[in-house]
Design a protein around this motif. Structure first.
Motif, short mmCIF file in Angstrom:
data_model
loop_
_atom_site.label_atom_id
_atom_site.label_comp_id
_atom_site.label_asym_id
_atom_site.label_seq_id
_atom_site.Cartn_x
_atom_site.Cartn_y
_atom_site.Cartn_z
N THR A 1 0.85 -1.20 0.00
CA THR A 1 0.00 0.00 0.00
C THR A 1 0.88 1.24 0.00
N GLU A 2 1.96 1.20 0.80
CA GLU A 2 2.87 2.35 0.83
C GLU A 2 3.47 2.59 -0.55
N ARG A 3 3.77 1.49 -1.23
CA ARG A 3 4.35 1.62 -2.57
C ARG A 3 3.35 2.29 -3.52
N LEU A 4 2.08 1.87 -3.42
CA LEU A 4 1.04 2.47 -4.27
C LEU A 4 0.84 3.95 -3.94
N VAL A 5 0.86 4.27 -2.64
CA VAL A 5 0.70 5.67 -2.23
C VAL A 5 1.84 6.50 -2.84
N ARG A 6 3.08 5.94 -2.78
CA ARG A 6 4.25 6.63 -3.34
C ARG A 6 4.06 6.85 -4.83
N LEU A 7 3.60 5.81 -5.51
CA LEU A 7 3.41 5.90 -6.96
C LEU A 7 2.39 6.97 -7.32
N VAL A 8 1.26 6.94 -6.62
CA VAL A 8 0.18 7.90 -6.88
C VAL A 8 0.68 9.33 -6.61
N GLN B 1 21.88 3.52 -21.11
CA GLN B 1 20.66 3.83 -20.34
C GLN B 1 20.77 5.17 -19.63
N LEU B 2 21.94 5.81 -19.74
CA LEU B 2 22.19 7.02 -18.93
C LEU B 2 21.21 8.15 -19.20
N GLU B 3 20.68 8.21 -20.42
CA GLU B 3 19.71 9.28 -20.70
C GLU B 3 18.29 8.81 -20.45
N ASN B 4 18.01 7.55 -20.79
CA ASN B 4 16.64 6.99 -20.62
C ASN B 4 16.13 7.12 -19.21
N ILE B 5 17.02 6.94 -18.22
CA ILE B 5 16.55 6.87 -16.84
C ILE B 5 15.89 8.16 -16.37
N PHE B 6 16.07 9.26 -17.13
CA PHE B 6 15.40 10.52 -16.75
C PHE B 6 13.98 10.59 -17.34
N GLU B 7 13.61 9.56 -18.13
CA GLU B 7 12.25 9.49 -18.68
C GLU B 7 11.34 8.78 -17.69
N GLN C 1 13.40 2.13 -15.85
CA GLN C 1 14.27 1.53 -14.84
C GLN C 1 15.21 0.58 -15.54
N VAL C 2 16.47 0.56 -15.09
CA VAL C 2 17.45 -0.32 -15.73
C VAL C 2 16.97 -1.77 -15.57
N ASP C 3 16.49 -2.10 -14.39
CA ASP C 3 15.98 -3.45 -14.14
C ASP C 3 14.53 -3.31 -13.67
N SER C 4 13.58 -3.78 -14.50
CA SER C 4 12.18 -3.51 -14.17
C SER C 4 11.74 -4.25 -12.90
N SER C 5 12.50 -5.26 -12.48
CA SER C 5 12.11 -5.96 -11.24
C SER C 5 12.48 -5.11 -10.02
N ASP C 6 13.26 -4.00 -10.23
CA ASP C 6 13.63 -3.13 -9.12
C ASP C 6 12.42 -2.50 -8.45
N SER C 7 11.35 -2.24 -9.25
CA SER C 7 10.19 -1.59 -8.64
C SER C 7 9.60 -2.50 -7.57
N ARG C 8 9.69 -3.82 -7.79
CA ARG C 8 9.18 -4.74 -6.77
C ARG C 8 10.21 -4.91 -5.65
N LYS C 9 11.47 -5.13 -6.06
CA LYS C 9 12.49 -5.45 -5.05
C LYS C 9 12.85 -4.25 -4.19
N LYS C 10 12.93 -3.06 -4.82
CA LYS C 10 13.44 -1.89 -4.09
C LYS C 10 12.36 -0.84 -3.86
N GLY C 11 11.12 -1.13 -4.25
CA GLY C 11 10.02 -0.22 -3.96
C GLY C 11 10.01 1.05 -4.79
N THR D 1 9.47 3.61 -8.22
CA THR D 1 8.33 3.86 -9.12
C THR D 1 8.80 4.20 -10.54
N GLY D 2 10.09 4.47 -10.70
CA GLY D 2 10.59 4.87 -12.02
C GLY D 2 10.20 6.29 -12.38
#
Ligand code: ADP
Length: 274
Positions: free
Chosen positions: A83-90, A205-211, A215-225, A227-228
């Motif tokens: 829930t905290e992750r969703l609140v952060r995303l929103v 990926q150095l420029e993409n990450i500002f879009e 995320q360099v590794d899309s599983s990071d949103s789950r593992k590290k909370g 939002t990209g």
């Protein structure tokens, strides 16, 4: 369309191609706008129920409504984290949307760079300790023209990433330096720097990450909370101040994030020459 007479007149196919392209671009812009509005409305609608779910979970966790089994407590912890992750995303989506659409006006004034850096470092101290990462903030004597809260938010985002993507027992440095004026008439600026010894980012990926949502590794949103959205927000904030933001990194070699802000003084700090 304005024609410059002495240039070669484009042939009919080129003109048609131009109109097709320009209507294509305006279609795409309209779709982008609709997508942004849709995301913003949905995020807004999600905020109230999410806040109420979050509060209910917090009450359950106190045990005042009855004790939960071990397994129940574990379930509750997972529900709370997600829930905290969703609140952060929103919140991030709504932040980005308001900054991007110019709804928010930055309240800029003269700010001591050191105060911004100390506030951000203090905010991140607990997270750094939890990750076993040492956090150092340099003391400088520059004054920048900035919206204090938004620059602290930018520094906090960059520090949070630096800590999140670093191994324990490593170090994160926050520093700033006044850039030499070249040519002499140019507005002086301060470059802030957040440096880590973490996993690094591949060069492509150095420029993409500002879009958004990159995320360099899309599983990071789950593992590290994550939002990209953090770096996209930082970029908008810094561009709104007339500055630039970029990163230098190599895989396994740590990362350094930089951003610039207009400076109000040419006086250097005691230790800005590193
Ligand atoms: P997130 O919520 O995923 O951290 P950001 O927009 O802040 O979103 O960052 C986007 C991505 O950039 C991250 O998911 C990560 O892949 C990469 N990144 C950002 N900062 C760092 C860093 N200091 N070290 C390594 N990778 C980073």
């Amino acid at each position: 369309v304005t024609y410059i007479p002495h240039l070669n007149q484009p042939d009919k196919d080129q003109v048609q191609g131009f109109f097709a392209l320009s209507s294509d671009i305006s279609d795409r812009k309209a779709i982008e706008r609709m997508k942004d509005e849709f995301i913003s409305v949905v995020s807004h609608e999600l905020r109230t129920p999410l806040t109420s779910i979050h509060s209910s979970l917090k009450i359950l966790a106190t045990g005042k409504l009855g004790n939960l089994s071990h397994k129940g407590q574990r379930m509750l912890r997972i529900a709370d984290e997600q829930t905290e992750r969703l609140v952060r995303l929103v919140n991030n989506v709504l932040d980005l949307q308001s900054i991007q659409s110019g709804k928010i006006k930055m309240k800029k004034k003269a700010c001591k760079a050191t105060e911004l850096m100390i506030e951000a470092a203090q905010t991140m101290q607990t997270m750094a300790q939890e990750h076993g990462v040492k956090l150092f903030a340099e003391s400088v004597a520059f004054v920048v023209w900035a919206d204090r809260d938004y620059i602290v938010q930018t520094l906090t985002n960059l520090l949070s990433n630096a800590i999140k993507f670093s191994p324990s027992h490593s170090t994160v440095w926050l520093s700033a330096k006044l850039e030499a004026q070249e040519p002499k008439t140019a507005i002086p600026f301060v470059t802030f720097e957040v440096k880590d010894q973490g996993q690094g980012i591949p060069a492509n990926q150095l420029e993409n990450i500002f879009e958004r949502f990159q995320q360099v590794d899309s599983s990071d949103s789950r593992k590290k909370g994550g939002t990209g959205l953090g770096l996209a927000i930082c970029r908008h904030i810094i561009e709104e101040h007339g500055g630039k933001i970029w990163a230098e990194s190599s895989l396994g070699g740590g990362s350094t994030f930089y951003f610039t802000l207009p400076a109000l003084t040419q006086k250097g700090g005691d230790d800005h020459q590193r």
